[in-house]
Design a protein around this motif. Structure first.
Motif, PDB file in Angstrom:
ATOM      1  N   LEU A  27      28.292 -42.572 -11.131  1.00  0.00           N
ATOM      2  CA  LEU A  27      29.099 -43.049 -12.241  1.00  0.00           C
ATOM      3  C   LEU A  27      29.272 -44.560 -12.196  1.00  0.00           C
ATOM      4  N   HIS A  28      29.557 -45.101 -11.027  1.00  0.00           N
ATOM      5  CA  HIS A  28      29.741 -46.549 -10.938  1.00  0.00           C
ATOM      6  C   HIS A  28      28.433 -47.294 -11.181  1.00  0.00           C
ATOM      7  N   SER A  29      27.322 -46.697 -10.770  1.00  0.00           N
ATOM      8  CA  SER A  29      26.027 -47.312 -11.083  1.00  0.00           C
ATOM      9  C   SER A  29      25.806 -47.370 -12.593  1.00  0.00           C
ATOM     10  N   ALA A  30      26.142 -46.286 -13.293  1.00  0.00           N
ATOM     11  CA  ALA A  30      25.988 -46.262 -14.739  1.00  0.00           C
ATOM     12  C   ALA A  30      26.941 -47.247 -15.411  1.00  0.00           C
ATOM     13  N   VAL A  31      28.174 -47.335 -14.923  1.00  0.00           N
ATOM     14  CA  VAL A  31      29.161 -48.236 -15.526  1.00  0.00           C
ATOM     15  C   VAL A  31      28.728 -49.688 -15.361  1.00  0.00           C
TER      16      VAL A  31
END
Length: 338
Positions: free
Chosen positions: A162-166
């Motif tokens: 999720l943090h990679s996508a954000v």
């Protein structure tokens, strides 16, 4: 000579400046330069300065449609409607839709493992109290260990993906903001304030970065878990499906709606109270010598303290509404990511 005399002013202050300009009519010659139609209408004679023929200058005309922004999926200010933000958000997330989907699946797996862990451990405690042969409990014991480890691993995996996508979405957002500023920067009055462009590129973009994992992930995971629970109950206990459906509606729709309404009311009251307090403080500071001379300084200070106490109570109510919304999110999915 007046160059943008009403720029960066609120409506009340701009009206005062416009009345002062109108009072000069017939007394002096005023050369007025303004992008504000209301301010420009004060002139007896108007000269419109046409942009140069260069493409670079034409890009900054306020009446030129922002074709580049439209191509990027960013709606022009005149076309912004109620749900335009949702379309803009979807266009921002689309390049990393696969990554967000993997994060949602990992979140679903973590939530499902948490449900299985709670169910199996409860059954194990009750069954173990009957003291059956240990071999009868080994499968349940192994299952508790498996689901406990799976929940932690899947939750960690969800956070990483999720943090990679954000962060990827944040890069896309900043690129769009930069392109939009280069196309329409001078036609946006707010961006003429020193530091406003930097605040939009850094502060506003980071606010979106902080809210995406706190808003998008819990909602997606809650919806997926609710759908999975409804399917499982429909297969195993069809008679209980309406009860679970009602509980899902309360948890996913009613409770957030009540918390949002309470938070909105508290925020509106807090904003009005803060504005009133600041106005009182400004008036008291401006009239300080007169208040002391007439012996009214103490009464005014007590009034300001009373207003400050009322504002503090409003802020506490807003914090309580925020806390209720956070507790609702925790119950649906667990704590939000740091």
């Amino acid at each position: 000579m007046l160059d943008e005399p009403t720029a960066h002013l609120d409506d009340a202050s701009a009206a005062l400046v416009e009345r002062a300009i109108s009072a000069l009519a017939g007394r002096v010659t005023v050369l007025l330069v303004s992008h504000e139609p209301r301010t420009a209408a004060l002139a007896d004679r108007t000269v419109e300065l046409a942009p140069s023929s260069s493409a670079a200058s034409a890009r900054f005309r306020a009446d030129v449609p922002d074709a580049a922004a439209a191509d990027r999926g960013v709606p022009a200010p005149a076309a912004v409607r109620r749900w335009a933000w949702l379309r803009t958000l979807a266009s921002l997330l689309r390049p990393d839709a696969g990554t967000y989907a993997r994060a949602a699946l990992a979140g679903l797996g973590a939530a499902a493992a948490a449900v299985a862990l709670s169910t199996l451990s409860g059954w194990l405690i009750v069954r173990a109290s009957e003291q059956p042969p240990i071999l009868y409990l080994l499968t349940a014991i192994t299952g508790v260990r498996f689901f406990g480890i799976a929940r932690a691993v899947l939750r960690y995996r969800e956070r990483l993906v999720l943090h990679s996508a954000v962060l990827s979405t944040l890069t896309e957002l900043r690129e769009r903001l930069w392109a939009l500023l280069s196309v329409r920067g001078l036609s946006a009055r707010r961006l003429l304030v020193p530091g406003a462009a930097l605040e939009a590129l850094v502060g506003d973009a980071e606010a979106v970065r902080d809210q995406l994992p706190r808003v998008l992930a819990p909602i997606t995971t809650a919806v997926l878990v609710a759908a999975g629970a409804l399917v499982a109950v429909q297969i195993l206990l069809p008679a209980q499906t309406p009860v679970l459906a009602a509980a899902v509606v309360v948890a996913l729709v009613a409770a957030p709606a009540v918390a949002r309404a309470a938070d909105r009311r508290a925020a509106a009251r807090s904003q009005a109270g803060r504005a009133s307090l600041l106005a009182r403080m400004g008036q008291a500071l401006a009239a300080g010598p007169d208040l002391r001379a007439n012996g009214r300084a103490g009464a005014v200070l007590r009034s300001i303290r009373s207003a400050d106490a009322a504002l503090t109570r409003l802020e506490r109510r807003g914090a309580a509404a925020e806390g209720s919304r956070t507790r609702s999110s925790w119950r649906r999915q667990g704590p939000p990511p740091p």
